[in-house]
Design an enzyme around this catalytic site. Structure first.
Site, mmCIF file in Angstrom:
data_model
loop_
_atom_site.group_PDB
_atom_site.id
_atom_site.type_symbol
_atom_site.label_atom_id
_atom_site.label_comp_id
_atom_site.label_asym_id
_atom_site.label_seq_id
_atom_site.Cartn_x
_atom_site.Cartn_y
_atom_site.Cartn_z
ATOM 1 N N ASP A 152 -12.534 -2.334 5.667
ATOM 2 C CA ASP A 152 -11.467 -1.325 5.807
ATOM 3 C C ASP A 152 -11.323 -0.551 4.488
ATOM 4 O OD1 ASP A 152 -9.304 0.089 6.719
ATOM 5 O OD2 ASP A 152 -7.921 -1.613 6.767
ATOM 6 N N ALA A 182 -12.577 8.334 1.532
ATOM 7 C CA ALA A 182 -11.856 9.610 1.672
ATOM 8 C C ALA A 182 -12.495 10.717 0.850
ATOM 9 C CB ALA A 182 -10.400 9.426 1.241
ATOM 10 N N LYS A 200 -11.445 2.657 3.899
ATOM 11 C CA LYS A 200 -10.751 3.957 3.975
ATOM 12 C C LYS A 200 -11.359 4.964 3.012
ATOM 13 C CE LYS A 200 -6.384 1.899 5.515
ATOM 14 N NZ LYS A 200 -6.651 0.451 5.310
HETATM 15 N N1 5IU Z 1 -3.872 -1.418 8.121
HETATM 16 C C1 5IU Z 1 -2.564 -1.302 8.528
HETATM 17 N N2 5IU Z 1 -2.112 -0.108 8.988
HETATM 18 C C2 5IU Z 1 -2.894 0.996 9.040
HETATM 19 C C3 5IU Z 1 -4.236 0.846 8.624
HETATM 20 C C4 5IU Z 1 -4.698 -0.359 8.173
HETATM 21 O O1 5IU Z 1 -1.797 -2.262 8.502
HETATM 22 O O2 5IU Z 1 -2.429 2.051 9.467
HETATM 23 I I1 5IU Z 1 -5.456 2.432 8.721
HETATM 24 C C5 5IU Z 1 -4.444 -2.688 7.628
HETATM 25 C C6 5IU Z 1 -3.750 -3.304 6.445
HETATM 26 C C7 5IU Z 1 -3.947 -4.767 6.649
HETATM 27 C C8 5IU Z 1 -3.981 -4.940 8.162
HETATM 28 O O3 5IU Z 1 -5.241 -5.130 6.160
HETATM 29 O O4 5IU Z 1 -4.384 -3.670 8.677
HETATM 30 C C9 5IU Z 1 -2.653 -5.334 8.791
HETATM 31 O O5 5IU Z 1 -2.228 -6.571 8.283
HETATM 32 P P1 5IU Z 1 -0.896 -7.298 8.812
HETATM 33 O O6 5IU Z 1 -1.153 -7.672 10.280
HETATM 34 O O7 5IU Z 1 -0.774 -8.479 7.915
HETATM 35 O O8 5IU Z 1 0.249 -6.340 8.664
#
Ligand code: 5IU
Length: 251
Positions: A83, A87, A85
């Site tokens: 993940d 950019a 991201k």
């Molecule tokens: N994550 C988010 N929201 C987003 C995006 C990515 O929470 O909009 I794009 C990632 C951040 C973390 C995971 O790695 O997803 C969610 O973790 P929790 O279930 O602990 O909140």
């Protein structure tokens, strides 16, 4: 649009989820390789992908990463989802894919923003191609965090400009809000995936602006797979929790 490179297709990813019988992507937000390796071994049979933030790992070492995390994930048939991201412009995203963490050598799916232009997808795929591998990009169309700037108009432009690109497997949507997911599904159509973070059976666990929705509602609204971190990794019984989330997302 036909790219000059091989991609991991939406069908490949969807059939791997089908075979594994789970639509749970585990967000393994840990600080060490051994914690990630441990959770993968514990809950691996209930997840379809292992989502990482490799730049957050304190003791990152490529050999250990490949042996203790990537190797076991591949043996289990769990896809590696970084993940990151991305950019930046296409070329910089390419060099980041090929940087010291060697993301292109092990990630099957990576996330990217659409903000810098569509060439980011090309840059990322060039990196996979140079490693003799194939993967796919999930583009951020929405976010689960409160106050984010990915508004409806931006989301629409992102989807319209990316849903025809073969190297894009789908979009990240806001799992905390099922009407956001249904709207996104309407824009995306059925050919691309929607992956949704912001999922927890206990919405009170949200912290630092995170928002949570229910896994079953996210799937019913059109999500292909839910991204779950805290709901599993901070549960006293991660295995039981992973099973429960997998059941909640069963078709
Ligand atoms: N994550 C988010 N929201 C987003 C995006 C990515 O929470 O909009 I794009 C990632 C951040 C973390 C995971 O790695 O997803 C969610 O973790 P929790 O279930 O602990 O909140």
């Amino acid at each position: 649009m036909s790219p000059g490179y091989a991609c991991l297709s939406v069908d490949d990813i969807r059939s791997s989820m089908e075979e594994r019988g789970t639509r749970v992507i585990l967000a393994a937000d840990f600080f060490t390789i051994s914690e990630i390796s441990h959770i993968l071994n514990e809950v691996g049979s209930h997840i379809c992908m292992l989502k990482t933030h490799v730049d957050g790992i304190h003791d990152f070492d490529l050999d250990r990463w490949m042996n203790e995390v990537v190797g076991p994930a591949r043996e289990m048939g769990v896809l590696m989802f970084e993940d990151r991201k991305f950019a930046d412009i296409g070329y910089v995203s390419k060099i980041q894919m090929l940087g010291h963490q060697r993301i292109a050598e092990w990630a099957d799916v990576v996330t990217a923003h659409r903000i810098s232009g569509p060439d980011i997808v090309e840059g990322i795929h060039e990196a996979w191609r140079e490693c003799g591998r194939k993967g796919s990009v999930a583009i951020l169309a929405q976010m689960s965090s409160s106050g984010n700037l990915l508004d409806e108009e931006y989301c629409k432009k992102v989807v319209e400009s990316c849903r025809g690109i073969d190297g894009v497997c789908g979009f990240i949507g806001n799992g905390s809000n099922s009407s956001n997911i249904s709207e996104l599904r309407g824009l995306v159509g059925s050919a691309k995936m929607i992956l949704t973070p912001g999922i927890n059976l206990n919405s009170a666990e949200a912290r630092m602006g995170q928002r949570y929705g229910h896994p079953r509602e996210a799937i019913a609204a059109g999500s292909d797979a839910v991204i779950v971190g805290s709901g599993i990794i901070r549960n006293a019984d991660p295995l039981g929790a992973a099973k429960k989330y997998a059941e909640e997302t069963a078709a």
